[in-house]
Design an enzyme around this catalytic site. Structure first.
Site, PDB file in Angstrom:
ATOM      1  CE  LYS A  54      -7.093 -49.834-108.847  1.00 15.24           C
ATOM      2  NZ  LYS A  54      -5.935 -50.632-109.239  1.00 15.24           N
ATOM      3  CD  GLN A  98      -6.082 -53.940-110.886  1.00 16.29           C
ATOM      4  OE1 GLN A  98      -6.116 -52.716-111.023  1.00 16.29           O
ATOM      5  NE2 GLN A  98      -5.962 -54.505-109.700  1.00 16.29           N
ATOM      6  CG  ASP A 121      -0.449 -48.706-110.334  1.00 20.37           C
ATOM      7  OD1 ASP A 121      -1.107 -48.461-109.306  1.00 20.37           O
ATOM      8  OD2 ASP A 121      -0.842 -49.455-111.247  1.00 20.37           O
TER       9      ASP A 121
HETATM   10  N1  GUN Z   1      -3.215 -55.095-107.873  1.00 18.43           N
HETATM   11  C1  GUN Z   1      -3.244 -55.017-106.528  1.00 18.43           C
HETATM   12  N2  GUN Z   1      -2.915 -53.781-106.128  1.00 18.43           N
HETATM   13  C2  GUN Z   1      -2.665 -53.064-107.237  1.00 18.43           C
HETATM   14  C3  GUN Z   1      -2.280 -51.704-107.456  1.00 18.43           C
HETATM   15  O1  GUN Z   1      -2.075 -50.900-106.540  1.00 18.43           O
HETATM   16  N3  GUN Z   1      -2.124 -51.347-108.747  1.00 18.43           N
HETATM   17  C4  GUN Z   1      -2.338 -52.212-109.771  1.00 18.43           C
HETATM   18  N4  GUN Z   1      -2.155 -51.757-111.004  1.00 18.43           N
HETATM   19  N5  GUN Z   1      -2.694 -53.458-109.598  1.00 18.43           N
HETATM   20  C5  GUN Z   1      -2.859 -53.877-108.330  1.00 18.43           C
END
Ligand code: GUN
Length: 287
Positions: A54, A98, A121
């Site tokens: 990311k 995360q 998110d």
């Molecule tokens: N862990 C797995 N998928 C995601 C996501 O889309 N966002 C976040 N923040 N954590 C994740």
């Protein structure tokens, strides 16, 4: 016949270029450069890879990002204090925590603590509600990435039967909502661990979206010859990454399929970039 391979890397690259152009224009017009703050608690290897990807994607798209690393034994209060500081920092536009969080932390309370305007998110209940009502502020990244893959590949959803396998808050539930919304207009079936005959439902599906997290869960003979298959799974099998669909069995006879890796994964990140740009816009008044 071999299926059309839906190239998520290429479509994500296109999205990223658009974000980059829009971020440049925003900087020129307002002096603001979108800034994502990512929080990583502990040292889960998969989460470290996702967060690094990311950050790299932000850099490539010309967005700023800052990673806040916290130890695995961080307290609920410490994490909430960091989120409160980021919420009130006008130089931070998007906040991403995360997942999964270490087990001693209350994930729901943590996600609720992120201010909805910075919730890139789209996990906050306010943003979930707005999305369900068809007036989204942010779209959840993975389901939005799937919708974009379909539209960019010229695959219609209206009037088609979509079977979503999995009912997670992150993928299955919002995926069903997006397919169902006006404009997408699919007929949606959601399968889960208590669904008696998932194979029979899949055999009726024009579009199968697999999001269960079990390698090769969907067998080739569950799929109609003209089906479109979107594989959200990313599972480690030995030293290989595989999806939730038995790709080798499916690719020979379905109409279109996403590879793993290189399908949905890059799109999730591309949608995060779009949401970060949107968040910056929402928080920026033109001078
Ligand atoms: N862990 C797995 N998928 C995601 C996501 O889309 N966002 C976040 N923040 N954590 C994740």
């Amino acid at each position: 016949m071999t299926a059309q391979l839906i190239d998520g890397k290429q479509i994500a690259e296109h999205c990223r270029l658009q974000v980059q152009q829009q971020a440049v224009a925003m900087l020129q017009q307002t002096g603001v450069s979108p800034h994502l703050a990512a929080i990583l608690c502990g040292d889960d290897p998969a989460s470290q890879v996702y967060v690094r990807n990311k950050e790299k994607a932000c850099a490539k798209a010309g967005l700023r990002s800052t990673l806040h690393r916290l130890p695995a034994d961080v307290t609920q209060q410490q994490l909430q204090q960091l989120i409160a500081a980021l919420n009130s920092n006008p130089d931070v536009h998007g906040i991403l925590v995360q997942l999964p969080l270490p087990r001693h932390l209350d994930t729901v309370a943590i996600l609720d603590a992120v201010t909805p305007l910075k919730d890139v998110d789209a996990f906050h209940p306010e943003n979930v509600g707005l999305m369900l009502q068809g007036r989204p502020r942010f779209l959840p990244c993975t389901p939005a990435g799937v919708m974009r893959l379909l539209s960019a590949s010229g695959i219609p959803t209206a009037g088609r039967h979509a079977v979503v396998i999995g009912r997670s808050d992150i993928v299955g539930k919002p995926m069903a909502a997006l397919l169902l919304q006006k404009g997408a207009d699919a007929t949606v079936t959601v399968c889960h661990s208590r669904t008696p005959d998932i194979a029979a439902l899949c055999r009726q599906a024009d579009i199968v979206i697999a999001a269960v997290g079990i390698p090769n869960f969907v067998h080739g003979d569950w799929l109609k010859p003209d089906a479109v298959v979107i594989d959200v799974g990313i599972n480690r099998l030995g030293d290989k990454l595989v999806g939730d669909v038995d790709f080798d069995a499916a690719v020979g006879h379905v109409a279109a399929i996403t590879p793993v890796p290189g399908g949905v994964g890059p799109m999730t990140i591309a949608m995060l970039l779009e949401n970060t740009l949107t968040a910056a816009r929402l928080q920026t008044t033109r001078p």
